[in-house]
Design an enzyme around this catalytic site. Structure first.
Site, PDB file in Angstrom:
ATOM      1  N   ARG A   1      -8.762   9.977  -1.229  1.00 43.25           N
ATOM      2  CA  ARG A   1      -8.489  10.928  -0.150  1.00 43.25           C
ATOM      3  C   ARG A   1      -8.189  12.293  -0.741  1.00 43.25           C
ATOM      4  O   ARG A   1      -7.897  12.428  -1.924  1.00 43.25           O
ATOM      5  CB  ARG A   1      -7.343  10.411   0.732  1.00 43.25           C
ATOM      6  CG  ARG A   1      -7.834   9.367   1.703  1.00 43.25           C
ATOM      7  CD  ARG A   1      -6.729   8.752   2.509  1.00 43.25           C
ATOM      8  NE  ARG A   1      -6.002   7.729   1.767  1.00 43.25           N
ATOM      9  CZ  ARG A   1      -5.042   6.969   2.273  1.00 43.25           C
ATOM     10  NH1 ARG A   1      -4.691   7.107   3.523  1.00 43.25           N
ATOM     11  NH2 ARG A   1      -4.438   6.049   1.533  1.00 43.25           N
TER      12      ARG A   1
ATOM     13  N   TYR B   1     -14.371   1.574  10.132  1.00 40.31           N
ATOM     14  CA  TYR B   1     -12.944   1.906  10.225  1.00 40.31           C
ATOM     15  C   TYR B   1     -12.598   2.383  11.641  1.00 40.31           C
ATOM     16  O   TYR B   1     -11.695   1.837  12.280  1.00 40.31           O
ATOM     17  CB  TYR B   1     -12.635   2.996   9.199  1.00 40.31           C
ATOM     18  CG  TYR B   1     -11.181   3.384   9.101  1.00 40.31           C
ATOM     19  CD1 TYR B   1     -10.256   2.557   8.464  1.00 40.31           C
ATOM     20  CD2 TYR B   1     -10.728   4.600   9.628  1.00 40.31           C
ATOM     21  CE1 TYR B   1      -8.929   2.920   8.346  1.00 40.31           C
ATOM     22  CE2 TYR B   1      -9.402   4.972   9.521  1.00 40.31           C
ATOM     23  CZ  TYR B   1      -8.500   4.144   8.884  1.00 40.31           C
ATOM     24  OH  TYR B   1      -7.174   4.506   8.775  1.00 40.31           O
TER      25      TYR B   1
ATOM     26  N   GLY C   1      -3.556  -2.123  -2.380  1.00 43.00           N
ATOM     27  CA  GLY C   1      -2.133  -2.093  -2.691  1.00 43.00           C
ATOM     28  C   GLY C   1      -1.910  -2.503  -4.132  1.00 43.00           C
ATOM     29  O   GLY C   1      -2.822  -2.995  -4.800  1.00 43.00           O
TER      30      GLY C   1
ATOM     31  N   GLY D   1       0.826  -1.213   0.000  1.00 41.22           N
ATOM     32  CA  GLY D   1       0.000   0.000   0.000  1.00 41.22           C
ATOM     33  C   GLY D   1       0.856   1.258   0.000  1.00 41.22           C
ATOM     34  O   GLY D   1       2.082   1.195  -0.155  1.00 41.22           O
ATOM     35  N   PHE D   2       0.197   2.370   0.190  1.00 44.92           N
ATOM     36  CA  PHE D   2       0.885   3.668   0.133  1.00 44.92           C
ATOM     37  C   PHE D   2       1.968   3.762   1.224  1.00 44.92           C
ATOM     38  O   PHE D   2       3.167   3.787   0.931  1.00 44.92           O
ATOM     39  CB  PHE D   2      -0.178   4.776   0.243  1.00 44.92           C
ATOM     40  CG  PHE D   2       0.334   6.095   0.715  1.00 44.92           C
ATOM     41  CD1 PHE D   2       1.433   6.697   0.112  1.00 44.92           C
ATOM     42  CD2 PHE D   2      -0.289   6.762   1.777  1.00 44.92           C
ATOM     43  CE1 PHE D   2       1.908   7.929   0.560  1.00 44.92           C
ATOM     44  CE2 PHE D   2       0.169   7.981   2.217  1.00 44.92           C
ATOM     45  CZ  PHE D   2       1.278   8.561   1.620  1.00 44.92           C
TER      46      PHE D   2
HETATM   47  P1  NAD Z   1      -3.536   1.882   1.745  1.00 48.93           P
HETATM   48  O1  NAD Z   1      -4.967   1.587   1.469  1.00 48.93           O
HETATM   49  O2  NAD Z   1      -2.711   2.494   0.672  1.00 48.93           O
HETATM   50  O3  NAD Z   1      -2.780   0.562   2.209  1.00 48.93           O
HETATM   51  C1  NAD Z   1      -3.387  -0.480   2.900  1.00 48.93           C
HETATM   52  C2  NAD Z   1      -2.769  -1.780   2.425  1.00 48.93           C
HETATM   53  O4  NAD Z   1      -3.348  -2.870   3.164  1.00 48.93           O
HETATM   54  C3  NAD Z   1      -3.037  -2.079   0.948  1.00 48.93           C
HETATM   55  O5  NAD Z   1      -1.859  -2.524   0.332  1.00 48.93           O
HETATM   56  C4  NAD Z   1      -4.096  -3.181   0.978  1.00 48.93           C
HETATM   57  O6  NAD Z   1      -4.081  -3.986  -0.174  1.00 48.93           O
HETATM   58  C5  NAD Z   1      -3.706  -3.909   2.246  1.00 48.93           C
HETATM   59  N1  NAD Z   1      -4.797  -4.667   2.854  1.00 48.93           N
HETATM   60  C6  NAD Z   1      -6.066  -4.237   3.115  1.00 48.93           C
HETATM   61  N2  NAD Z   1      -6.769  -5.218   3.706  1.00 48.93           N
HETATM   62  C7  NAD Z   1      -5.929  -6.289   3.829  1.00 48.93           C
HETATM   63  C8  NAD Z   1      -6.078  -7.596   4.349  1.00 48.93           C
HETATM   64  N3  NAD Z   1      -7.243  -8.014   4.879  1.00 48.93           N
HETATM   65  N4  NAD Z   1      -5.006  -8.443   4.293  1.00 48.93           N
HETATM   66  C9  NAD Z   1      -3.845  -8.048   3.749  1.00 48.93           C
HETATM   67  N5  NAD Z   1      -3.647  -6.810   3.240  1.00 48.93           N
HETATM   68  C10 NAD Z   1      -4.679  -5.943   3.277  1.00 48.93           C
HETATM   69  O7  NAD Z   1      -3.512   2.782   3.066  1.00 48.93           O
HETATM   70  P2  NAD Z   1      -2.311   3.573   3.738  1.00 48.93           P
HETATM   71  O8  NAD Z   1      -2.602   5.015   3.660  1.00 48.93           O
HETATM   72  O9  NAD Z   1      -1.023   3.062   3.264  1.00 48.93           O
HETATM   73  O10 NAD Z   1      -2.515   3.149   5.255  1.00 48.93           O
HETATM   74  C11 NAD Z   1      -1.721   2.140   5.855  1.00 48.93           C
HETATM   75  C12 NAD Z   1      -2.132   1.974   7.307  1.00 48.93           C
HETATM   76  O11 NAD Z   1      -1.963   3.187   8.024  1.00 48.93           O
HETATM   77  C13 NAD Z   1      -3.599   1.565   7.471  1.00 48.93           C
HETATM   78  O12 NAD Z   1      -3.708   0.643   8.516  1.00 48.93           O
HETATM   79  C14 NAD Z   1      -4.276   2.857   7.852  1.00 48.93           C
HETATM   80  O13 NAD Z   1      -5.418   2.644   8.628  1.00 48.93           O
HETATM   81  C15 NAD Z   1      -3.181   3.565   8.639  1.00 48.93           C
HETATM   82  N6  NAD Z   1      -3.372   5.017   8.590  1.00 48.93           N
HETATM   83  C16 NAD Z   1      -3.068   5.713   7.463  1.00 48.93           C
HETATM   84  C17 NAD Z   1      -3.309   7.078   7.430  1.00 48.93           C
HETATM   85  C18 NAD Z   1      -2.995   7.912   6.221  1.00 48.93           C
HETATM   86  O14 NAD Z   1      -3.337   9.091   6.200  1.00 48.93           O
HETATM   87  N7  NAD Z   1      -2.347   7.387   5.203  1.00 48.93           N
HETATM   88  C19 NAD Z   1      -3.852   7.725   8.544  1.00 48.93           C
HETATM   89  C20 NAD Z   1      -4.168   6.962   9.655  1.00 48.93           C
HETATM   90  C21 NAD Z   1      -3.904   5.612   9.685  1.00 48.93           C
HETATM   91  N1  UDP Z   2     -12.565  15.947   0.938  1.00 48.18           N
HETATM   92  C1  UDP Z   2     -12.939  16.891  -0.010  1.00 48.18           C
HETATM   93  N2  UDP Z   2     -12.866  16.546  -1.322  1.00 48.18           N
HETATM   94  C2  UDP Z   2     -12.415  15.343  -1.748  1.00 48.18           C
HETATM   95  C3  UDP Z   2     -12.018  14.380  -0.783  1.00 48.18           C
HETATM   96  C4  UDP Z   2     -12.111  14.714   0.550  1.00 48.18           C
HETATM   97  O1  UDP Z   2     -13.343  18.010   0.340  1.00 48.18           O
HETATM   98  O2  UDP Z   2     -12.370  15.121  -2.976  1.00 48.18           O
HETATM   99  C5  UDP Z   2     -12.625  16.326   2.361  1.00 48.18           C
HETATM  100  C6  UDP Z   2     -13.342  15.319   3.256  1.00 48.18           C
HETATM  101  O3  UDP Z   2     -14.725  15.570   3.274  1.00 48.18           O
HETATM  102  C7  UDP Z   2     -12.674  15.607   4.590  1.00 48.18           C
HETATM  103  C8  UDP Z   2     -11.246  16.004   4.212  1.00 48.18           C
HETATM  104  O4  UDP Z   2     -11.299  16.392   2.840  1.00 48.18           O
HETATM  105  O5  UDP Z   2     -13.282  16.708   5.217  1.00 48.18           O
HETATM  106  C9  UDP Z   2     -10.245  14.874   4.376  1.00 48.18           C
HETATM  107  O6  UDP Z   2     -10.760  13.744   3.708  1.00 48.18           O
HETATM  108  P1  UDP Z   2      -9.942  12.393   3.538  1.00 48.18           P
HETATM  109  O7  UDP Z   2     -10.860  11.417   2.909  1.00 48.18           O
HETATM  110  O8  UDP Z   2      -8.658  12.675   2.873  1.00 48.18           O
HETATM  111  O9  UDP Z   2      -9.560  11.945   5.032  1.00 48.18           O
HETATM  112  P2  UDP Z   2     -10.390  11.849   6.419  1.00 48.18           P
HETATM  113  O10 UDP Z   2     -11.753  12.462   6.252  1.00 48.18           O
HETATM  114  O11 UDP Z   2     -10.454  10.405   6.709  1.00 48.18           O
HETATM  115  O12 UDP Z   2      -9.565  12.629   7.368  1.00 48.18           O
END
Ligand code: NAD
Ligand code: UDP
Length: 319
Positions: free
Chosen positions: A186, A145, A38, A12-13
């Site tokens: 996002r 979530y 991913g 993933g990211f």
């Molecule tokens: P993402 O969606 O890019 O990555 C998630 C990865 O998990 C993907 O590669 C997906 O294929 C894999 N995955 C999902 N379900 C699975 C399963 N059941 N078994 C195996 N693999 C699985 O998201 P991300 O932004 O890289 O986030 C990574 C982690 O960090 C997540 O747990 C997310 O909740 C947490 N997180 C991210 C953010 C953010 O802003 N990026 C913020 C808060 C928490």
């Molecule tokens: N959002 C937006 N336009 C978009 C996507 C998201 O205005 O195209 C807003 C969304 O409603 C939220 C904020 O941006 O208020 C952040 O959204 P995101 O989905 O990135 O993360 P989260 O809400 O989980 O913090």
């Protein structure tokens, strides 16, 4: 010395950046992913590395491997993707946590949970310290979530208290950077892709809601510091950039960096339970991990826009 490190969600990211960092640090990396959000492209360059191994596996199913450390990141993070199959989202957080904790217990590994600022819900304490218990709707469209992640935290602390599992919990605030999917959904990737393709920039609500945006390299540094801290800090610890912006300010900051864009800002309906505000209090991470973010919004956006410029150029871009 190099360790055997497993990263769930490693394609993933955030996970793919973490895998890269762990390889640079000299570890053996086992990337576990079911490719829900991913993609192979994120890990493409690592596939040939002698210390990198890929396992397609869903963490809702138990797994038996010998590892020293586990970073548990598997879980879709964008509302669009985690709401697509909400039951699977909760299963991934809850069953996934049980499976990773069970594995950590058996092989005596350290295990770090990627928790989230979403455990604070729509916060009425601002900024949010770790001591705040949150304001989460248990039955809304974000609950799969938010509550899944809250239950995962509970499991981590109970396995620690009950079975002495060596846990770490970090609460991650909105993070952005290269390797996000163009259709991630996002806000940062949406606005950049819209601006680069001259589509309308879709602000949900009036754009006065706030978020604090962290660049992915800062997060990875914080996660590695947390996993390896020698102060027996198990968390939860906030990892985020305290610089807070309205969504309207974000849209304007992105448009400013893409001056050739002809995109117009439009306003769409605000999704249910969208948090009004979000800003981390990072005093704990500063004091105990000697960590703070170094990359501010302008610089981070510039790197992310460069990445998406390249991605959008690739013809017939597919997942
Ligand atoms: P993402 O969606 O890019 O990555 C998630 C990865 O998990 C993907 O590669 C997906 O294929 C894999 N995955 C999902 N379900 C699975 C399963 N059941 N078994 C195996 N693999 C699985 O998201 P991300 O932004 O890289 O986030 C990574 C982690 O960090 C997540 O747990 C997310 O909740 C947490 N997180 C991210 C953010 C953010 O802003 N990026 C913020 C808060 C928490
Ligand atoms: N959002 C937006 N336009 C978009 C996507 C998201 O205005 O195209 C807003 C969304 O409603 C939220 C904020 O941006 O208020 C952040 O959204 P995101 O989905 O990135 O993360 P989260 O809400 O989980 O913090």
């Amino acid at each position: 010395m190099g360790k055997r490190v497993m990263v769930t969600g490693g394609a993933g990211f955030v996970g793919s950046h973490l895998c890269e960092r762990l390889l640079v640090d000299g570890h053996e990396v086992l990337c576990v992913d079911n490719f829900y959000t991913g993609r192979r492209q994120n890990i493409y360059e690592m596939l040939e590395h002698r210390n990198f191994e890929l396992l397609r596996h869903d963490i809702t199913v138990p797994l038996s491997v010998e590892v020293d450390q586990i970073y548990n990141l598997a879980c879709p993070a964008s509302p669009v993707h985690y709401q697509f199959d909400p039951v699977q989202t909760t299963k991934t957080s809850v069953l996934g946590a049980i499976n990773m904790l069970g594995l950590a217990k058996r092989v005596k590994a350290s295990v770090l949970q990627a928790s989230t600022s979403e455990v604070y819900g729509d916060p009425d304490v601002h900024p949010q310290p770790e001591s705040y218990w949150g304001n989460v709707n248990p039955v809304g469209i974000r609950s799969c979530y938010d509550e899944g992640k809250r239950c995962a935290e509970t499991l981590f602390f109970d396995y620690h208290r009950q079975s002495n599992v060596d846990i770490r919990v970090v609460r991650i605030f909105n993070t952005y950077g290269p390797k996000m999917l163009p259709n991630d959904g996002r806000v940062v990737s949406n606005f950049i892709v819209q601006a680069l393709t001259n589509q309308d920039i879709t602000i949900y609500g009036d754009g006065s809601q706030t978020r604090s945006f962290q660049y992915v390299d800062d997060l990875v540094e914080g996660m590695v510091k947390m996993m390896n801290n020698t102060r027996q800090l198990i968390g939860p610890v906030n990892l985020g950039n305290p610089n807070e912006f309205t969504i309207k300010e974000l849209a304007n900051a992105i448009l400013k960096q893409i001056p050739e864009s002809t995109s117009k800002i439009i306003f769409k309906e605000l999704p249910q339970d969208d948090p009004r505000q979000r800003q981390p209090n990072i005093d704990l991470a500063r004091k105990e991990l000697d960590w703070e973010p170094n990359i501010q919004l302008q610089a981070g956006l510039s790197r992310t826009i460069d990445y998406f410029r390249l991605v959008m150029k690739v013809k017939n871009y597919t997942k």
